[in-house]
Design a protein around this motif. Structure first.
Motif, short mmCIF file in Angstrom:
data_model
loop_
_atom_site.label_atom_id
_atom_site.label_comp_id
_atom_site.label_asym_id
_atom_site.label_seq_id
_atom_site.Cartn_x
_atom_site.Cartn_y
_atom_site.Cartn_z
N PHE A 1 8.96 2.02 39.01
CA PHE A 1 10.24 2.69 38.82
C PHE A 1 10.65 3.38 40.12
N PHE B 1 4.83 0.43 34.03
CA PHE B 1 4.38 -0.90 33.66
C PHE B 1 2.86 -1.03 33.82
N GLN C 1 16.63 6.66 38.37
CA GLN C 1 17.53 6.51 37.23
C GLN C 1 18.78 7.34 37.46
N TYR D 1 18.83 1.99 35.85
CA TYR D 1 17.50 2.20 36.42
C TYR D 1 17.27 1.16 37.50
N TYR E 1 14.09 -0.70 39.71
CA TYR E 1 12.65 -0.95 39.80
C TYR E 1 12.38 -1.91 40.95
N ALA F 1 16.28 10.83 37.08
CA ALA F 1 14.84 10.84 37.32
C ALA F 1 14.56 10.05 38.58
N LYS F 2 13.50 10.49 39.27
CA LYS F 2 13.15 9.85 40.52
C LYS F 2 11.68 9.45 40.47
N PHE G 1 14.81 -4.98 40.64
CA PHE G 1 15.45 -5.11 39.35
C PHE G 1 16.31 -3.89 39.06
N PHE H 1 4.20 -8.30 30.31
CA PHE H 1 4.07 -6.90 30.69
C PHE H 1 4.32 -5.99 29.50
N ALA I 1 10.50 13.27 32.78
CA ALA I 1 11.93 13.59 32.88
C ALA I 1 12.68 12.27 32.88
N GLY I 2 13.82 12.24 32.27
CA GLY I 2 14.56 10.99 32.23
C GLY I 2 13.88 9.98 31.34
N ASN I 3 13.98 8.72 31.70
CA ASN I 3 13.56 7.63 30.83
C ASN I 3 12.93 6.51 31.65
N MET I 4 11.94 6.82 32.47
CA MET I 4 11.36 5.84 33.36
C MET I 4 10.26 5.05 32.64
N LEU I 5 10.22 3.75 32.87
CA LEU I 5 9.17 2.91 32.33
C LEU I 5 8.03 2.78 33.34
N GLN J 1 9.48 -4.72 42.35
CA GLN J 1 8.26 -5.49 42.04
C GLN J 1 7.76 -6.13 43.32
N LEU K 1 5.11 -3.60 39.37
CA LEU K 1 6.46 -3.15 38.99
C LEU K 1 6.49 -1.63 38.98
#
Lengths: 111, 111
Positions: free
Chosen positions: B45, A101, B48, B33, B35, B56-57, B90, A86, A95-99, B37, B43
Protein backbone atom coordinates in the motif's frame (compact mmCIF):
# COMPACT_ATOMS: atom_id res chain seq x y z
CA UNK A 1 1.43 -3.53 11.62
CA UNK A 2 -0.71 -6.53 10.82
CA UNK A 3 1.04 -9.63 9.44
CA UNK A 4 -0.48 -11.85 6.74
CA UNK A 5 0.88 -15.29 5.93
CA UNK A 6 -0.33 -17.51 3.12
CA UNK A 7 0.28 -21.19 2.60
CA UNK A 8 1.37 -23.06 0.67
CA UNK A 9 3.60 -20.72 -1.33
CA UNK A 10 3.43 -22.96 -4.39
CA UNK A 11 0.92 -25.57 -5.51
CA UNK A 12 0.82 -27.80 -8.57
CA UNK A 13 -2.40 -29.64 -9.37
CA UNK A 14 -3.76 -31.89 -12.07
CA UNK A 15 -6.85 -30.59 -13.77
CA UNK A 16 -9.93 -31.71 -11.86
CA UNK A 17 -8.26 -31.79 -8.44
CA UNK A 18 -9.42 -29.83 -5.39
CA UNK A 19 -7.29 -27.56 -3.23
CA UNK A 20 -7.36 -25.45 -0.08
CA UNK A 21 -5.37 -22.24 0.33
CA UNK A 22 -4.85 -20.75 3.77
CA UNK A 23 -4.42 -17.19 5.03
CA UNK A 24 -3.41 -16.41 8.63
CA UNK A 25 -3.47 -12.89 10.01
CA UNK A 26 -2.20 -11.41 13.24
CA UNK A 27 -4.91 -8.91 14.27
CA UNK A 28 -8.64 -8.28 14.15
CA UNK A 29 -9.79 -7.26 10.69
CA UNK A 30 -12.67 -5.28 9.23
CA UNK A 31 -11.91 -6.29 5.66
CA UNK A 32 -10.56 -9.48 4.12
CA UNK A 33 -10.40 -10.03 0.39
CA UNK A 34 -9.19 -12.87 -1.84
CA UNK A 35 -7.78 -12.02 -5.25
CA UNK A 36 -6.60 -13.98 -8.26
CA UNK A 37 -3.75 -12.42 -10.22
CA UNK A 38 -3.85 -13.84 -13.73
CA UNK A 39 -0.78 -14.28 -15.97
CA UNK A 40 -1.43 -10.83 -17.47
CA UNK A 41 -1.08 -9.21 -14.05
CA UNK A 42 -4.71 -8.32 -13.45
CA UNK A 43 -5.98 -8.54 -9.88
CA UNK A 44 -9.43 -10.08 -9.96
CA UNK A 45 -11.71 -9.86 -6.93
CA UNK A 46 -12.81 -13.29 -5.76
CA UNK A 47 -14.36 -12.68 -2.35
CA UNK A 48 -14.93 -9.92 0.18
CA UNK A 49 -15.19 -12.02 3.33
CA UNK A 50 -14.25 -10.46 6.71
CA UNK A 51 -16.23 -13.28 8.34
CA UNK A 52 -18.44 -16.23 7.43
CA UNK A 53 -18.67 -18.39 4.32
CA UNK A 54 -19.35 -17.54 0.69
CA UNK A 55 -19.51 -19.56 -2.50
CA UNK A 56 -19.17 -18.57 -6.13
CA UNK A 57 -19.28 -21.46 -8.57
CA UNK A 58 -16.31 -23.76 -8.01
CA UNK A 59 -14.79 -21.37 -5.49
CA UNK A 60 -15.72 -20.91 -1.88
CA UNK A 61 -14.17 -19.13 1.08
CA UNK A 62 -14.49 -19.23 4.83
CA UNK A 63 -13.14 -16.71 7.34
CA UNK A 64 -13.00 -17.53 11.05
CA UNK A 65 -12.30 -14.06 12.39
CA UNK A 66 -12.02 -15.13 16.04
CA UNK A 67 -9.22 -17.55 15.12
CA UNK A 68 -7.66 -15.17 12.59
CA UNK A 69 -7.60 -17.28 9.47
CA UNK A 70 -9.34 -17.64 6.14
CA UNK A 71 -9.51 -20.52 3.67
CA UNK A 72 -10.08 -20.47 -0.08
CA UNK A 73 -11.35 -23.70 -1.63
CA UNK A 74 -10.98 -24.45 -5.32
CA UNK A 75 -12.87 -27.49 -6.57
CA UNK A 76 -12.54 -29.28 -9.91
CA UNK A 77 -9.59 -27.07 -10.85
CA UNK A 78 -9.12 -25.92 -14.44
CA UNK A 79 -6.03 -24.68 -16.27
CA UNK A 80 -7.54 -21.18 -16.24
CA UNK A 81 -7.31 -21.22 -12.43
CA UNK A 82 -3.53 -20.93 -12.73
CA UNK A 83 -1.96 -17.78 -11.37
CA UNK A 84 -1.28 -16.26 -7.95
CA UNK A 85 -3.89 -16.08 -5.23
CA UNK A 86 -3.59 -13.26 -2.71
CA UNK A 87 -5.26 -12.72 0.61
CA UNK A 88 -5.39 -9.09 1.79
CA UNK A 89 -6.68 -7.65 5.06
CA UNK A 90 -7.39 -4.32 6.68
CA UNK A 91 -6.96 -4.07 10.43
CA UNK A 92 -9.37 -2.24 12.73
CA UNK A 93 -6.27 -0.50 14.08
CA UNK A 94 -5.37 1.05 10.74
CA UNK A 95 -6.06 4.65 9.92
CA UNK A 96 -7.97 4.77 6.68
CA UNK A 97 -8.60 1.57 4.77
CA UNK A 98 -5.27 0.14 3.62
CA UNK A 99 -4.97 -3.49 2.53
CA UNK A 100 -2.00 -5.55 3.69
CA UNK A 101 -1.29 -8.40 1.29
CA UNK A 102 0.09 -11.83 2.00
CA UNK A 103 2.90 -13.25 -0.07
CA UNK A 104 0.50 -15.20 -2.27
CA UNK A 105 0.05 -18.82 -3.33
CA UNK A 106 1.29 -19.57 -6.83
CA UNK A 107 -1.01 -22.19 -8.40
CA UNK A 108 -0.26 -24.15 -11.53
CA UNK A 109 -2.97 -26.44 -12.91
CA UNK A 110 -1.70 -28.99 -15.41
CA UNK A 111 -3.95 -30.45 -18.13
CA UNK B 1 -13.82 -5.33 -15.74
CA UNK B 2 -13.63 -3.70 -12.29
CA UNK B 3 -14.72 -0.26 -13.49
CA UNK B 4 -11.42 1.30 -12.40
CA UNK B 5 -9.34 2.66 -15.27
CA UNK B 6 -5.63 3.39 -15.31
CA UNK B 7 -3.43 5.05 -17.90
CA UNK B 8 -0.97 4.41 -19.36
CA UNK B 9 -0.78 0.59 -19.39
CA UNK B 10 2.96 0.59 -19.95
CA UNK B 11 5.62 3.21 -19.37
CA UNK B 12 9.32 3.01 -20.14
CA UNK B 13 11.53 5.83 -18.96
CA UNK B 14 15.08 6.57 -17.89
CA UNK B 15 16.59 7.02 -14.46
CA UNK B 16 16.20 10.53 -13.08
CA UNK B 17 12.99 11.22 -14.99
CA UNK B 18 9.51 12.05 -13.68
CA UNK B 19 6.26 10.31 -14.66
CA UNK B 20 2.57 10.67 -13.84
CA UNK B 21 0.18 7.75 -13.53
CA UNK B 22 -3.55 8.39 -13.79
CA UNK B 23 -6.51 6.61 -12.26
CA UNK B 24 -10.27 7.01 -12.60
CA UNK B 25 -12.29 5.31 -9.85
CA UNK B 26 -15.55 3.42 -10.20
CA UNK B 27 -18.60 5.62 -10.40
CA UNK B 28 -19.68 6.61 -6.87
CA UNK B 29 -16.48 5.56 -5.10
CA UNK B 30 -14.95 8.36 -3.03
CA UNK B 31 -11.78 6.53 -2.01
CA UNK B 32 -8.80 5.94 -4.25
CA UNK B 33 -5.84 3.79 -3.21
CA UNK B 34 -2.42 3.32 -4.79
CA UNK B 35 -0.39 0.11 -4.46
CA UNK B 36 2.99 -0.96 -5.78
CA UNK B 37 3.87 -4.53 -6.77
CA UNK B 38 7.56 -5.26 -7.13
CA UNK B 39 9.42 -8.56 -7.24
CA UNK B 40 11.29 -7.98 -3.98
CA UNK B 41 8.62 -6.15 -1.92
CA UNK B 42 5.43 -7.84 -3.08
CA UNK B 43 2.19 -5.84 -3.09
CA UNK B 44 2.44 -2.76 -0.86
CA UNK B 45 0.00 0.00 0.00
CA UNK B 46 1.27 3.47 -0.87
CA UNK B 47 -1.43 6.03 -0.15
CA UNK B 48 -5.21 6.57 0.13
CA UNK B 49 -7.29 9.60 -0.78
CA UNK B 50 -10.88 10.08 0.28
CA UNK B 51 -12.95 12.74 -1.48
CA UNK B 52 -9.89 14.84 -2.25
CA UNK B 53 -8.14 14.53 1.10
CA UNK B 54 -5.22 12.31 2.06
CA UNK B 55 -6.60 9.59 4.33
CA UNK B 56 -3.78 7.12 4.99
CA UNK B 57 -0.15 6.79 4.06
CA UNK B 58 1.90 3.63 3.73
CA UNK B 59 5.40 2.92 2.46
CA UNK B 60 5.47 5.78 -0.01
CA UNK B 61 8.83 7.33 -0.82
CA UNK B 62 9.33 11.09 -0.50
CA UNK B 63 10.06 11.17 -4.25
CA UNK B 64 6.48 10.01 -4.84
CA UNK B 65 3.38 12.13 -4.41
CA UNK B 66 -0.30 11.82 -5.21
CA UNK B 67 -3.44 13.88 -5.36
CA UNK B 68 -7.14 13.42 -5.94
CA UNK B 69 -9.00 15.99 -7.99
CA UNK B 70 -12.56 17.34 -7.58
CA UNK B 71 -13.84 14.90 -10.22
CA UNK B 72 -12.31 12.14 -8.00
CA UNK B 73 -9.70 10.97 -10.47
CA UNK B 74 -6.24 10.60 -8.99
CA UNK B 75 -2.66 10.97 -10.14
CA UNK B 76 0.49 9.40 -8.74
CA UNK B 77 3.65 11.34 -9.50
CA UNK B 78 6.99 9.57 -9.38
CA UNK B 79 10.14 11.69 -9.64
CA UNK B 80 13.91 11.19 -9.72
CA UNK B 81 13.22 7.66 -10.85
CA UNK B 82 15.59 4.85 -9.94
CA UNK B 83 15.94 1.35 -11.37
CA UNK B 84 14.30 -0.02 -8.22
CA UNK B 85 11.11 1.91 -8.94
CA UNK B 86 10.34 -0.47 -11.79
CA UNK B 87 7.12 -2.15 -10.76
CA UNK B 88 3.44 -2.65 -11.44
CA UNK B 89 1.44 0.23 -9.96
CA UNK B 90 -2.19 -0.44 -9.14
CA UNK B 91 -4.98 1.96 -8.36
CA UNK B 92 -8.03 0.73 -6.48
CA UNK B 93 -11.28 2.38 -5.48
CA UNK B 94 -13.99 1.57 -3.01
CA UNK B 95 -16.28 2.71 -0.23
CA UNK B 96 -14.76 2.51 3.24
CA UNK B 97 -14.38 0.10 4.93
CA UNK B 98 -15.59 -2.30 2.32
CA UNK B 99 -14.38 -4.05 -0.79
CA UNK B 100 -11.65 -2.48 -2.91
CA UNK B 101 -11.67 -2.91 -6.68
CA UNK B 102 -8.41 -2.83 -8.58
CA UNK B 103 -7.60 -1.33 -11.95
CA UNK B 104 -5.52 -3.14 -14.58
CA UNK B 105 -2.28 -1.50 -13.41
CA UNK B 106 0.50 0.53 -15.02
CA UNK B 107 3.72 -1.34 -15.67
CA UNK B 108 6.65 1.03 -15.17
CA UNK B 109 10.09 0.14 -16.45
CA UNK B 110 12.99 2.39 -15.52
CA UNK B 111 16.12 1.89 -17.65
Amino acid sequence: GIQVEQSPPDLILQEGANSTLRCNFSDSVNNLQWFHQNPWGQLINLFYIPSGTKQNGRLSATTVATERYSLLYISSSQTTDSGVYFCAVDSFNNAGNMLTFGGGTRLMVKP
Amino acid sequence: DSGVTQTPKHLITATGQRVTLRCSPRSGDLSVYWYQQSLDQGLQFLIQYYNGEERAKGNILERFSAQQFPDLHSELNLSSLELGDSALYFCASGTEPYEQYFGPGTRLTVT
